[in-house]
Structure formats: structure tokens, C-alpha cells
Design a protein around this motif. Sequence first.
Motif, PDB file in Angstrom:
ATOM      1  N   TRP B 483      43.747 -81.312  65.669  1.00  0.00           N
ATOM      2  CA  TRP B 483      43.998 -79.874  65.717  1.00  0.00           C
ATOM      3  C   TRP B 483      43.236 -79.197  64.574  1.00  0.00           C
ATOM      4  O   TRP B 483      42.584 -79.872  63.766  1.00  0.00           O
ATOM      5  N   GLU B 484      43.369 -77.898  64.458  1.00  0.00           N
ATOM      6  CA  GLU B 484      42.889 -77.206  63.264  1.00  0.00           C
ATOM      7  C   GLU B 484      43.915 -76.155  62.857  1.00  0.00           C
ATOM      8  O   GLU B 484      44.693 -75.690  63.682  1.00  0.00           O
ATOM      9  N   GLY B 541      43.741 -79.320  56.980  1.00  0.00           N
ATOM     10  CA  GLY B 541      42.731 -79.047  57.991  1.00  0.00           C
ATOM     11  C   GLY B 541      41.998 -80.323  58.307  1.00  0.00           C
ATOM     12  O   GLY B 541      42.075 -81.302  57.565  1.00  0.00           O
ATOM     13  N   MET B 542      41.297 -80.312  59.425  1.00  0.00           N
ATOM     14  CA  MET B 542      40.621 -81.536  59.846  1.00  0.00           C
ATOM     15  C   MET B 542      39.118 -81.459  59.650  1.00  0.00           C
ATOM     16  O   MET B 542      38.405 -82.431  59.890  1.00  0.00           O
ATOM     17  N   GLY B 543      38.593 -80.299  59.228  1.00  0.00           N
ATOM     18  CA  GLY B 543      37.186 -80.230  58.860  1.00  0.00           C
ATOM     19  C   GLY B 543      36.252 -79.943  60.014  1.00  0.00           C
ATOM     20  O   GLY B 543      36.676 -79.650  61.126  1.00  0.00           O
ATOM     21  N   THR B 544      34.969 -80.057  59.697  1.00  0.00           N
ATOM     22  CA  THR B 544      33.944 -79.621  60.636  1.00  0.00           C
ATOM     23  C   THR B 544      33.020 -80.759  61.024  1.00  0.00           C
ATOM     24  O   THR B 544      32.383 -81.358  60.175  1.00  0.00           O
ATOM     25  N   TYR B 545      33.008 -81.034  62.313  1.00  0.00           N
ATOM     26  CA  TYR B 545      32.134 -82.030  62.938  1.00  0.00           C
ATOM     27  C   TYR B 545      32.403 -81.909  64.434  1.00  0.00           C
ATOM     28  O   TYR B 545      33.387 -81.294  64.848  1.00  0.00           O
ATOM     29  N   ALA B 556      42.395 -71.483  66.297  1.00  0.00           N
ATOM     30  CA  ALA B 556      43.552 -71.429  65.401  1.00  0.00           C
ATOM     31  C   ALA B 556      43.650 -70.052  64.742  1.00  0.00           C
ATOM     32  O   ALA B 556      44.736 -69.473  64.626  1.00  0.00           O
ATOM     33  N   ILE B 557      42.494 -69.520  64.326  1.00  0.00           N
ATOM     34  CA  ILE B 557      42.496 -68.174  63.731  1.00  0.00           C
ATOM     35  C   ILE B 557      42.972 -67.158  64.768  1.00  0.00           C
ATOM     36  O   ILE B 557      43.784 -66.277  64.471  1.00  0.00           O
ATOM     37  N   SER B 558      42.482 -67.305  65.985  1.00  0.00           N
ATOM     38  CA  SER B 558      42.864 -66.384  67.049  1.00  0.00           C
ATOM     39  C   SER B 558      44.373 -66.411  67.287  1.00  0.00           C
ATOM     40  O   SER B 558      45.020 -65.363  67.433  1.00  0.00           O
ATOM     41  N   LYS B 559      44.944 -67.611  67.281  1.00  0.00           N
ATOM     42  CA  LYS B 559      46.404 -67.748  67.470  1.00  0.00           C
ATOM     43  C   LYS B 559      47.166 -67.100  66.312  1.00  0.00           C
ATOM     44  O   LYS B 559      48.209 -66.461  66.508  1.00  0.00           O
ATOM     45  N   ALA B 560      46.655 -67.288  65.103  1.00  0.00           N
ATOM     46  CA  ALA B 560      47.321 -66.673  63.940  1.00  0.00           C
ATOM     47  C   ALA B 560      47.192 -65.153  64.004  1.00  0.00           C
ATOM     48  O   ALA B 560      48.126 -64.425  63.631  1.00  0.00           O
ATOM     49  N   LEU B 561      46.038 -64.679  64.491  1.00  0.00           N
ATOM     50  CA  LEU B 561      45.859 -63.227  64.636  1.00  0.00           C
ATOM     51  C   LEU B 561      46.816 -62.654  65.684  1.00  0.00           C
ATOM     52  O   LEU B 561      47.276 -61.526  65.553  1.00  0.00           O
ATOM     53  N   LYS B 624      51.541 -62.118  56.791  1.00  0.00           N
ATOM     54  CA  LYS B 624      50.813 -63.377  56.636  1.00  0.00           C
ATOM     55  C   LYS B 624      51.311 -64.327  57.697  1.00  0.00           C
ATOM     56  O   LYS B 624      52.515 -64.528  57.838  1.00  0.00           O
ATOM     57  N   GLU B 625      50.385 -64.893  58.472  1.00  0.00           N
ATOM     58  CA  GLU B 625      50.787 -65.792  59.555  1.00  0.00           C
ATOM     59  C   GLU B 625      49.837 -66.985  59.607  1.00  0.00           C
ATOM     60  O   GLU B 625      48.675 -66.887  59.212  1.00  0.00           O
ATOM     61  N   GLY B 626      50.357 -68.062  60.122  1.00  0.00           N
ATOM     62  CA  GLY B 626      49.525 -69.259  60.249  1.00  0.00           C
ATOM     63  C   GLY B 626      49.636 -69.859  61.634  1.00  0.00           C
ATOM     64  O   GLY B 626      50.530 -69.515  62.416  1.00  0.00           O
ATOM     65  N   SER B 627      48.722 -70.749  61.922  1.00  0.00           N
ATOM     66  CA  SER B 627      48.757 -71.430  63.208  1.00  0.00           C
ATOM     67  C   SER B 627      48.109 -72.806  63.081  1.00  0.00           C
ATOM     68  O   SER B 627      47.160 -72.989  62.320  1.00  0.00           O
ATOM     69  N   PHE B 628      48.666 -73.754  63.801  1.00  0.00           N
ATOM     70  CA  PHE B 628      48.012 -75.033  64.007  1.00  0.00           C
ATOM     71  C   PHE B 628      47.648 -75.075  65.494  1.00  0.00           C
ATOM     72  O   PHE B 628      48.535 -75.064  66.337  1.00  0.00           O
TER      73      PHE B 628
END
Lengths: 164, 789
Positions: B483-484, B541-545, B556-561, B624-628
Motif C-alpha cells: 500500500w502507500e 511508507g513503502m517508497g518508490t519503485y 493515497a493522497i486522493s483518498k486523504a483529500l 488534517k487527514e491521512g489515508s493508507f
Amino acid sequence: MPTVTLTVNGRSVTADVDSRTLLVQMLRETLHLTGTHVGCDTSQCGACVVHVDGKAVKSCTTLAVQCDGASVVTIEGLAQDGKLHPMQEAFREHHGLQCGFCTPGMIMSAVDIVNRKGIVDEATIREELEGNICRCTGYHNIVRAVEAGAKAMVSGTPVRQAAE
Amino acid sequence: MTVTAIGAAVRRKEDHRFITGKGQYTDDINRPGQTHAYFLRSPHAHANLKKIDLSKAKAMPGVVAIYTGDDVAADKIGGLICGWMIHSKDGTPMRAGPHPILAQGKVRYVGDHVAVVIAETLSQAKDAAEAIVVDYDVLPAVVEAGKAQAKGAPQVHTEAPANTVYDWHIGDKAATEAAFKAAKHVTKLDIVNNRLVPNAMEPRAAIGEYDAGNDALTLHTTSQNPHVARLVLSAFIGIAPEHKLRVIAPDVGGGFGSKIFIYAEETVCVWAARKCGRPVKWTADRTEEFLCVAHGRDHVTRAELAIDADGKITGLRAKTIANMGAYLSTFASSVPTYLYATLLSGQYAIPNIYCEVDAVYTNTAPVDAYRGAGRPEATFVVERLVETAAREIGMDPAAFRRRNFITKFPHQTPVIMTYDCGDYKASLTKAMEMADVKGFGKRRREAARRGKLRGLGYSTYIEACGIAPSQAVGSLGAGVGLWESAEVRVNPVGTVEILTGSHSHGQGHETTFAQLVSSRLGISIDNVSIVHGDTDKVQFGMGTYGSRSGAVGMSAISKALDKIEAKAKKVAAHVLEAAEADIDFKDGKFTVKGTDKAVDFGTVALNAYIAHKFNPQELEPGLKEGSFYDPTNFTFPAGCHICEIEVDQETGVARIVKWTAVDDFGNVINPMIVEGQVHGGIAQGVGQALLEGTVYTADGQLVTASYMDYAMPRAHDLPSFEVGMTVTPCPSNPLGIKGCGEAGAIAAPAAVINALTDALGTEDVPMPATPLALWSIIAKQSKAAIAAE
């Protein structure tokens, strides 16, 4: 230890350095100008290119003592009075960089190419960039940037397009 | 205030610091009291360590400490891990040997870590390393994948008999054999997918630092995934618990996979920092990078394609031997299995597929994911087979592809993957138009008059990106979820900070992520900052690759938004004295349905924090909101690359004269950045096909360990690229994104070799197709022609 006096980006600096100190080491470690990078150890990649008395030089294979009395310009000294050099602006405008690591050397080489040759065509740019390696961009946008930067340097054509 | 829409080619926010020399890479950072580490590395590919004499070295000027594998063992520091369990055909788990951070009793490749010298200056550390006396009992070495399993071959690890880590398979063997028996035509190819060195321009570097007052450690490192690094260093290697270890990956100068992994050097730096009580800094020189960074590819494959009388593909089978090197790197085991064989259906409806993969140890640098990771190898197998098959049965390669394309979605392949969407005919058709394939015959004849052999090659590739659904990868052996995470912090003045577990090392997240926020909240991208690469700031976070930052990280950003918008509507309802159900949010303004009452986003943000207008029992203050976000499927970017090439008959020099790429990445946030990713990927793929060869001698010496010997693509090796796009929005994530980072590197090698084989009229062209290799083929053909006369 020998004393080396340089003019770096317009400012006079004097430092006592080990005689084996490379110019890039003096810039990065003594003067904390870390914009000049080291990407290889065989003078191939060009991440370390700076200008010494107006000419592009690989600072990873130049001894600091060789440059005593010289005027050195690094990537940090390219912008003047807060205004980006046209070649810097061209790299941004044409997406000529991704990770940014080769970029300082790439820009310093590009400025040198134009200083020597004026407006240059694609084939010439590609040949002249022989000594600068980029792993991110495939050079496509670097070539576009140098073309635009050259025009801007020679004829003052603004680099920035009207619309983004 | 300017909103920057999704789809705008906005110039990058991060560029200013890079073009002015103000980027901050790990080697640019220095810590008070810092020491310098230098690794004494094995000059032998395989040897027992009989004795290490440090007495003279320890007395050298400036030496702070020297550590060996004995010190690591005494401190009970664990070995490096491989985080993906693969089971062999018989159900037994993979046979992995230990991977100590400093060699214990044995060295297994040239560059293996024998000791670390920590000194006041790097020169002093190097001088002292020269004074270490090591008594090696040199053993015979094995370097080639194809020779590792031979009887009597040197054994790299006693845990893996016949050097075999696993013998794995996928697909229906019996059904595939039946398809081959019934086939009208069978195409067979022997393929070597050459070993590559990733060569991010920034060499790896690390600074370990110990804060004795708080008993806490900090590691600055060149990482694509600092949280995963912290997890592994804490939970598996035992450096320190996670809350006592901060990992920072500042500006990182390219990765291409090679900076995903947790290596010995950064582990030693952070361990040694506590042990010697001083910050310890290490920066690789380029030769160390060549010797010790995880390499890529290195497959040997026998592949076959079965075709019926109608020109339909009825089966594909492959047997691959994958070289793992001397140790299993962090994700090495997954690359030649689930990232490779699951893509062997390509863009084609192939009813039967069977693939066997043997992973073998050799006395070479470890091999792991490099740009594309398994998928370039799969595409090369499929696209070489398809192009060759078309030629053998006398069909036009494009028509043969069209006949076999998958056209209905979702499509379940016989090798796990469910393709969610695509339009392969559209990308092929568009690419053929852009490349003027119709005019190729004329161009070929014109080239022949100049003494050049001109060829045209296709690569209609597919990849699986946006890795990946956690449950799915868990069932396949992954040790982690994929996930991210994202956190959106709205400040009282309405500016926004995005904390993301993705990591940018050239991809332009600071711009594209800000574009998403700008378009959603109606604020300028200048009022958005992206925070990443620091485990003390971003929770996890799981990083970029694997082209996952867009499809997974931005989702994930979209879900938090979504959550931000929902809460902001509640606040807006109080500010506007209206019912929440009557609040609309558009273009940065909250309005009340059917009225002209409106309030902007900034005012709502301020009200969320001053909290004067609502009852805190009903609504919490703050915004302030977060999402996985865990993806529901892989994404499947696909497209068509066409390479047109000319070979000089006198010199064997190949020059790419035209490159056309048409890719379907789903929705695109910033086309300028996406095209840049395509360019860079193609360059790496062309590098593999024409230039880059990693050469070990039979006794395991790496002879291509500098830019004097390893041919990196340079500006004059490449043409400008024609890049186009088609779009089928991805149904598997909220933004419709598929990912673009690896496409070029996946598509390009097959396109180049298909063009060269077309030009030369033989299917037997190796990678890298150097001038010598091509000249030798031409010379052999001329000799044969003369002999025939």
C-alpha cells in the motif's frame, strides 16, 4: 601545506590545502560549494564541470594548486543578481533534468559549448556533450534545453514560453 | 491564485534548487565530529578468509576503529535479508545462504566486504586499509548462470546445493505441452538477457550518527524507500528499534531500483556510529558502485512459441536460469518469478503458458530489480518470439500482432494477471502512422544505396505496475504489504503540506503531487509542499519503485483529500450557517445550494483551527487527514515502440535513425514529466541493446568497472524520440493512472533487436549489439555468400 588563492564566483578565497587536494574537493569540502558533484573517478561523467578562467574543466581531475590565482565559476555562481543564467532557465523550461545530479556539470558544459561555438545544431550539441553523462533524461530534453539556452545567450531570445 | 490542472505540463517546482546547485544529496551533508569509512573489499571472487591481521593498520595515523565480521557477530548484528519467499516446484522454501554485512569466514565475489576502516579523513582510512593483511585461501569461482548448476561447479553457499536457490514454475505444463504437440509451427529462440549495472549518477552514500543522550540513531542514506530501510535495519538486522532509528533519504540522484535495497555499507555506517561514538560517513566511488551495487537482468532463456494454422498463438513456454549473484539481495527472488513470468502473455491472448525458472548463486555481485525488473526480460522473450514467428510463417509482424492481441477486458491470462483495460490496436496503429511504416521500404532501399542495412522493429510491450495489492503479493510470498500512505495537513492559512511515503529521486513528485492538490482544493501549487524521505516526518511508507508513486502514492493522497473535503464541508456549513448537505465545493469555494453564499478554502481552513463556530463535541478542530491506500489490482501500462535502425556494413556501427513510442499510461498528471520518463527509459533500454555489457572474467574479476570500460549511453548514441500517447483510464485506482517509469526500458531492447535482426536477416543478434558483434555477423554472412558463389 601549500596555500591556494582562487577567485570563486567573484569572491577571493585563500586556503591551506594538502597538495594532493583536487579542485572539486576544495570546492565541496573547504568552501562548502556542494553544487559541483562527483559521479565517477575516471573523468568521464562530467558532474564536476566548472569554469576555470572561462573554460570548462573537470574539477575531479584538476589539482587545487594548479588553479592558484585562477578565477573559478561554479554552478552556484552562474546566476547573477538573483537572475538565473539563460542556460539554467532553459534547463528548467525544457525539463532538461530529473534527479538533478548531473545537472550542474551539464549546465556548466552547455554554457561553455555556447561560449565557444555560439548557436549550435542538435548533432553538434550531442557530440559536444560527449563528456557529460546523464542516466535519467535520455538527453532528449537536455538537447532541447541547450538549443534554447544557446539562442537566449546569443540573441537574447527569452527561454520561457508564453504558456505553461 | 492559479489552479494548476491535472494534465498541465507545468514546469517543475523542485528544479530551482537543482539548477542553482542547491540540491542536498547525502554526500553534501556533513555532521560535526564526522569520521570517514572505507571498506576493504575482497580482490578474489571466492576465497576462505584464513586470517585478518589488523595490528599494523590500527596504528596508522587518524584511524578511529577497524571492524570485521567478528565484531558484527559479537554484537549480534543480523545479516541482510531477502524479503520475498519463493517456493520450489516440490514446495520447499528457497535455499538462501547467509548475507553478513562484513564477511564471516568467506568472501563470495570481488568487492565483498572484508573490513571497514573508520578514520579522521578518507585518505587516512584508505591508507590504513592498505596496511590490513588478509590471508585468503582462494577457491575456484563460478560466474555464469548457465554453468552454476553443472556437476562439480564451485559451491557458493552450502545451503544451496548445485547453487540452486529455487527451481520454480508457473502455468499448466500438460496443457502447454499439448498445445505445442498440436501446433502448426513452433518458433524457438535461445536468449541471453545481458547483465546491467544500474548506474544512477549519484553514487550510493550514507552517514550514520549516534545521539548518546537519547540513545537514538540517525541514518542519512541514498534510498528510494527510507521506511523500508528502517524496518529492515530494526526488525531484521537489529540495529535499533524503529522509534530509536531515524532514516533520512534527502535529494537522491537517481535510483532505477538500485537504491531500493538495504546494503551492507549503510548498515555498517549506522552500526559503527554507535560503536565508535562518532558520525560515520561513506560515499561510494564509481568503481565501488560497479562492484557492489545490485546489478540487473542476467537471464539465460530457452523460449518457444506455438502457432496454429490460422496464425494464432496457442502456447508459450520458457525455461530461464536467473543469476542471483553471490547473495540474495532485498527483493531479488521476486524479480525472475512474479515480476517476470507473470508477464509472459504480453499483449496477446495466449491460452497456454508454462515457465520454469531456476535461480542460481554465482561468484558475482548480487542481482536485483533494475528499471522494469523482470518485465523487460519478459517483454524481450515475448516480443522476440512474436517478431521471429511472424517472419517464419511469412506474416507481417504488425498483422501477426493484431491477430493475436487481447481485445476484451478484463482479461485473465494463464499466469495470474488480470489485465483491467487497454487498447493495443490503438497504440500500434498510432505508432505505425507516426513512424511512417508505409514509407519504410523506400527508406530501406535508399539506405542500401549508401551501403547501410536498414531495419525496423516493433515492441508491443506490457508491464504490471502500481505494485501492488497487499493480499495478492502476500499470497505470492512478499514479506511486506504494498500500500502507500499519505497525510494532508492543511495549515490555518490554507496552505497545504502533503506527507507521502513515496520518494522522489528524479520523478518530480513535488510538482505532480502538488498539481493533484491544486486541482482538488483550488489552491496554487506554490501553496503546496511535499514532504517525503524522512521517517521522523512521514509515519510510514513503502517508497518508490515499480511505477507505483502515481497509481498508489497519489491515490493515497486522493483518498486523504476526500476526507479533507468531507471535513472542510462540515466546517463550511457552520461558517455559512447552512446544512452540511447543502454545501457544494468546487474551484476552491464552498457554496450553499441555491444561494450566493460562498466561502473560500482558506477561510474554512482558518475556521477549522480557530474553532469558534462549531461545538467541539460535535466536530473536532483542525484540518488534517491521512489515508493508507491499498490498490485493488496491478496496473497494466502498455504500448508500441518502433525502432528504425541503420547498420554500417563496413564498421558494424548501428545508428538509431527514428524512434517512435506510443504509450498508454491511463490518465496523465503532467505530460512533460511523463514524456521525460519515457525518454529516460528508452535510453536505458537502448543502452542494454546496443552498449551496456557487464563482463566478468572466468575467475570472477569485473573488467567493466568504470566508465572507461562500461559503455553508458551518451548524447551522441541516441536520437531524439517521437513520443505519443493513447489513453484508456485505469479502472483500478481513483485517478485512472497506470504508471510510466519503466515503460521505455521494458519496450526498447526488443524494438532494437527486432530492428537489427530485420536489417541483418538473422535472428541471432546478441545484446549488447556492439559494432564488433554486428561486424562479425556481417563478415560471417559475406564469407558464406562468397563460399556459396
